[in-house]
Design a protein around this motif. Structure first.
Motif, mmCIF file in Angstrom:
data_model
loop_
_atom_site.group_PDB
_atom_site.id
_atom_site.type_symbol
_atom_site.label_atom_id
_atom_site.label_comp_id
_atom_site.label_asym_id
_atom_site.label_seq_id
_atom_site.Cartn_x
_atom_site.Cartn_y
_atom_site.Cartn_z
ATOM 1 N N SER A 7 0.838 -1.194 0.000
ATOM 2 C CA SER A 7 0.000 0.000 0.000
ATOM 3 C C SER A 7 0.874 1.245 0.000
ATOM 4 N N ALA A 8 0.437 2.283 -0.688
ATOM 5 C CA ALA A 8 1.145 3.559 -0.668
ATOM 6 C C ALA A 8 0.831 4.301 0.630
ATOM 7 N N ASP A 9 1.694 5.219 1.023
ATOM 8 C CA ASP A 9 1.443 6.067 2.188
ATOM 9 C C ASP A 9 0.427 7.148 1.861
ATOM 10 N N SER A 10 0.447 7.615 0.613
ATOM 11 C CA SER A 10 -0.500 8.645 0.185
ATOM 12 C C SER A 10 -0.582 8.644 -1.328
ATOM 13 N N GLY A 11 -1.617 9.304 -1.848
ATOM 14 C CA GLY A 11 -1.793 9.402 -3.279
ATOM 15 C C GLY A 11 -2.977 8.581 -3.775
ATOM 16 N N SER A 12 -3.320 8.782 -5.037
ATOM 17 C CA SER A 12 -4.450 8.103 -5.670
ATOM 18 C C SER A 12 -3.939 7.029 -6.617
ATOM 19 N N ILE A 13 -4.540 5.830 -6.530
ATOM 20 C CA ILE A 13 -4.120 4.700 -7.353
ATOM 21 C C ILE A 13 -5.362 4.065 -7.965
ATOM 22 N N VAL A 14 -5.497 4.162 -9.273
ATOM 23 C CA VAL A 14 -6.603 3.538 -9.995
ATOM 24 C C VAL A 14 -6.002 2.566 -11.012
ATOM 25 N N VAL A 15 -6.372 1.297 -10.881
ATOM 26 C CA VAL A 15 -5.832 0.248 -11.740
ATOM 27 C C VAL A 15 -6.987 -0.591 -12.265
#
Length: 242
Positions: free
Chosen positions: A66-74
């Motif tokens: 998991s990222a610490d922050s930010g937007s992830i769309v896959v």
């Protein structure tokens, strides 16, 4: 860029993604402010020195970390804040992984290594196992165990396994790293064919020549994307020499 192209089958959009390991003076900033927008159906090569963040980027796109922050769309799914349990569901439904060190189950044959993933995920068709082994040139090795296969043959089994569940996106970490040139070409050819079937492929590599087969090259340094290059005339995998 058309949003439907980037966020459905195999498309990726990351905005402001950060990932840090440790804290204080020992903190390692693996990813820093990553923005990337990739439409479905592209083969993308991620290049960079060891420690540049390539594998971390792959793991976050695939929901392994998991990222610490930010937007992830896959593949049309926003996985930015999903708990680990549902990230597992996301991986099973959308992602095929090709690891550098194969991760085959030693007590299962080549065909069984493919079939067991289909059974565990509930996706794909067990009957395709033999077809996929034929596609990677291993039809006559279906009943061989991993210890009876060369490194190149094991890697080809791992690619067949990754494709067995009909994933939207294939993530490959140094897929040619342990292969001779001839076998490496076969692997790259299969990855190119995968994108022509409408899936996305992201391939981490340190090899500039291998990256020539990609539709897009992403260059990383110190956890940042420092350049993104569109390749208008990718090299055919059969012609790659390194």
């Amino acid at each position: 860029m058309d949003e439907g192209a980037t966020t459905t089958r195999g498309g990726i959009r990351l905005l402001g993604v950060h990932k840090t390991y440790g804290s204080g003076e020992a903190a390692v900033h693996a990813l820093r402010d990553i923005d990337i927008d990739i439409p479905a159906g592209e083969l993308v090569a991620v290049l960079g020195a060891s420690g540049s963040g390539k594998t971390t980027l792959l793991n976050i796109i695939g929901g392994i970390e998991s990222a610490d922050s930010g937007s992830i769309v896959v593949a049309g799914q926003d996985i930015s804040d999903r708990p680990p349990a549902t990230l597992g569901e996301f991986r099973r439904a959308h992602i095929g992984f090709v690891f550098q060190f194969f991760n085959l189950i030693p007590s299962l044959t080549a065909r069984e290594n493919i079939e067991v993933l289909v059974e565990l995920t509930g996706r794909g068709d067990r009957a395709r196992a033999q077809e996929l082994l034929s596609a990677v040139g291993l039809a006559d090795r279906a009943n061989h165990f991993p210890a009876q296969l060369s490194g190149g043959q094991q890697q080809r089994v791992s690619i067949a396994r990754a494709l067995a569940t009909d994933p939207d996106l294939v993530l490959a970490d140094e897929p040619t790293g342990a292969l001779d040139v001839a076998t490496g070409r076969d692997v790259l050819k299969l990855l190119q064919q995968t994108t022509r079937a409408g899936r996305g492929v992201i391939m981490v590599t340190h090899n500039e020549v291998v990256a020539e087969i990609a539709d897009r090259v992403v260059r990383m340094r110190d956890g940042r994307i420092v350049a993104t290059e569109r390749n208008t005339a990718p090299t055919d995998a059969a012609a790659v020499r390194w």
